[in-house]
Design a protein around this motif. Sequence first.
Motif, short mmCIF file in Angstrom:
data_model
loop_
_atom_site.label_atom_id
_atom_site.label_comp_id
_atom_site.label_asym_id
_atom_site.label_seq_id
_atom_site.Cartn_x
_atom_site.Cartn_y
_atom_site.Cartn_z
N VAL A 1 7.36 0.54 -1.69
CA VAL A 1 8.53 0.14 -0.90
C VAL A 1 9.44 -0.76 -1.72
CG1 VAL A 1 9.26 -1.27 1.06
CG2 VAL A 1 7.46 0.44 1.37
N LEU A 2 8.85 -1.75 -2.40
CA LEU A 2 9.67 -2.69 -3.18
C LEU A 2 10.31 -2.00 -4.38
CD1 LEU A 2 7.29 -5.77 -3.00
CD2 LEU A 2 9.51 -5.54 -1.88
N ALA B 1 8.41 -7.16 -6.11
CA ALA B 1 9.65 -7.62 -5.48
C ALA B 1 10.68 -7.99 -6.52
CB ALA B 1 9.36 -8.83 -4.58
N LEU B 2 10.22 -8.39 -7.72
CA LEU B 2 11.14 -8.73 -8.81
C LEU B 2 11.45 -7.52 -9.69
CD1 LEU B 2 11.91 -11.77 -8.85
CD2 LEU B 2 9.60 -11.45 -7.96
N ASP B 3 10.60 -6.51 -9.68
CA ASP B 3 10.84 -5.31 -10.49
C ASP B 3 12.19 -4.67 -10.19
OD1 ASP B 3 8.63 -5.10 -12.14
OD2 ASP B 3 7.44 -4.02 -10.67
N SER B 4 12.55 -4.69 -8.91
CA SER B 4 13.77 -3.98 -8.51
C SER B 4 15.05 -4.77 -8.81
CB SER B 4 13.72 -3.66 -7.01
OG SER B 4 13.71 -4.84 -6.24
N PHE C 1 17.41 -7.31 0.09
CA PHE C 1 17.02 -8.66 -0.31
C PHE C 1 16.06 -9.30 0.69
CE2 PHE C 1 20.33 -8.51 -3.54
CZ PHE C 1 19.68 -9.16 -4.58
N ALA C 2 16.19 -8.95 1.95
CA ALA C 2 15.22 -9.46 2.93
C ALA C 2 13.81 -8.94 2.62
CB ALA C 2 15.63 -9.06 4.34
N LEU C 3 13.71 -7.66 2.25
CA LEU C 3 12.42 -7.09 1.86
C LEU C 3 11.88 -7.77 0.61
CD1 LEU C 3 12.62 -3.21 2.35
CD2 LEU C 3 10.74 -4.70 3.04
N ARG C 4 12.74 -8.00 -0.37
CA ARG C 4 12.28 -8.68 -1.60
C ARG C 4 11.79 -10.09 -1.29
NH1 ARG C 4 17.47 -6.38 -3.74
NH2 ARG C 4 16.92 -4.56 -5.02
N GLU C 5 12.49 -10.78 -0.43
CA GLU C 5 12.09 -12.16 -0.12
C GLU C 5 10.76 -12.20 0.62
OE1 GLU C 5 15.57 -13.45 1.94
OE2 GLU C 5 16.78 -13.53 0.10
N ARG C 6 10.50 -11.20 1.46
CA ARG C 6 9.19 -11.14 2.13
C ARG C 6 8.09 -10.76 1.15
NH1 ARG C 6 12.16 -8.46 6.20
NH2 ARG C 6 11.27 -6.42 5.69
#
Length: 568
Positions: free
Chosen positions: A450-451, A476-479, A463-468
């Motif tokens: 997903v990330l 979450a940082l790969d993207s 960005f909400a998904l990355r922050e979670r």
Amino acid sequence: MFIDFEGIDGSGKTTLSNLLAGRLRRLGYRVAHAREGGELRSPIARRIRELTRDSTLLEMSPRTEFFLNLARDAQQLEEVIAPALSRGEVCISDRYLYSQLALSGGGRGLPWESLEPGCELASQGLWPDLVILVDVEPDLARLRKRLGKLKSERAPDSDSRKGLAGAGLAVRMREAFLALARRDPSRWLVIENNEQPLHVLEQRIVEAVVARLEGRELPAQRINPPRPTPVHVPAKVDDVEEHFFRTLDGLETREPQLAVWLLGGIPGFAAHQRRLGFVERFPGLTMRSLTGLDDEPSWALRELLTEVVPQEVVASLGSNPTPQAMSLRERLYVHAPAEALAGLKRNGSPEAWALREHALREGRLAEVLCGLAGVDDEPAWAARELGVRRGLFADVARSLTGLDSPRADALRQSLLSHDRLAVLRSTQGLDTPFARELRVALEDKALKLVLRSLTGLTTDEAFALRERGAPLTKEALDSLDGMDDPRAWRLREAFVTRWPATVVSSLEGLPLTERVEALVLRALEVTSARLPVLRNAYRIVAAAHAATLPEERTAQRMAADEASQPAL
């Protein structure tokens, strides 16, 4: 005596446990290994393991996974471990019930107090006399695993159920293993497998085990060899190159295949000189390290090795669409058809279709589909429809990657019942209602994918998904790769101590501004310039230096820094 090896995937515990078994046998001990050669001795346990690794079983809950793993270990105990001990043999296991505590408690977050009674029941009171924890930095373990996949020719996007949770799972498991070792120091022996030659680790483990077998006291609980030299962390970005190659040259004596593979995608004279030194020993890995490179030395090396490792030569082209790359694919197609076709992503040129049509006449529909990502013409859709009729659902889904249209989403919807993970991968970089809904549905089941599907997206939902996800796993940082967005910078700076290697790699494509340099140096500082971070740092520096002359770099940095300041 019952000896158990524990550690995260890629730690080297399987290799070291088998080396120990061999050494003890040569010393005259009768030894049974419950996972000889990496395979569980119990057929029933092997069947259970297949279930727990099956990434298509997305609805399997952490509790169900825990009970299945307990059943696997209980069967190994009944069928292999207990009988060996009753015969007076030394029994070695590669994972035992401690792994279930580390995975389900540390990794999945289930309460420890509810897990321990189940482990006691499964153990029947039989716990190892000695637990050897092979401790390793998770980033280094992941690099070794990727190299292992490449050498065994496994698909790079194949994931186990553990893999779907993301790299953070291994970090949490490592922390849990270390906590277990601290709770019972007389039973646990911790040995690091970061920077020491394998034969040194093997000898130290053998000495510790023989001491226990002979009734002598063990040495200290942690038996790490001292570092041969003090750690020097680069004080400025210009020092990264020298530090990286000095570290790489040290790695070559211990793990030469990993050393050449770590040159992957790194441009410049220094990296090319190292490749030339590896060519004779490891031509295939050397060629793979050219992936993404389009300079003259890289092309010369490809030409040199076309007859030696043609598959790797074609794979090193990636999806380069230039006439030079297409010409090489056409020449080597007969030796490397799958690699040649996979490199046609986003390429709808007549030359690309001539190669595909030749492959279709040979019956290579699956390989053609794998190289259709981003191609939205009618021949591509005809191939997808044929793929659906022939049941090639995962390949059809992969062919949809990068396509943002109602027609593509309608096909994705029809493929969901066949392969949800392949469909999810195909949504990378897409901000459609279908993609958003699928991410919500699979966030708690396949967080890593997903990330990664958020690559390039700057929406509030992304960005909400990355922050979670950022507190849980590095993907979450790969993207964020190459993203110069204030929200991206906040995430990088907030998680540089938790995911330093990924934070650094996410800077690729950005100019070497003071902010970039400060973040790179911060990541090197918090990790004492460990190899995975150092390699990513040098890749950023080398790419920036390859693109500009020295005098231009200073001007570029000043201009970028001035542009980032708010207007007065």
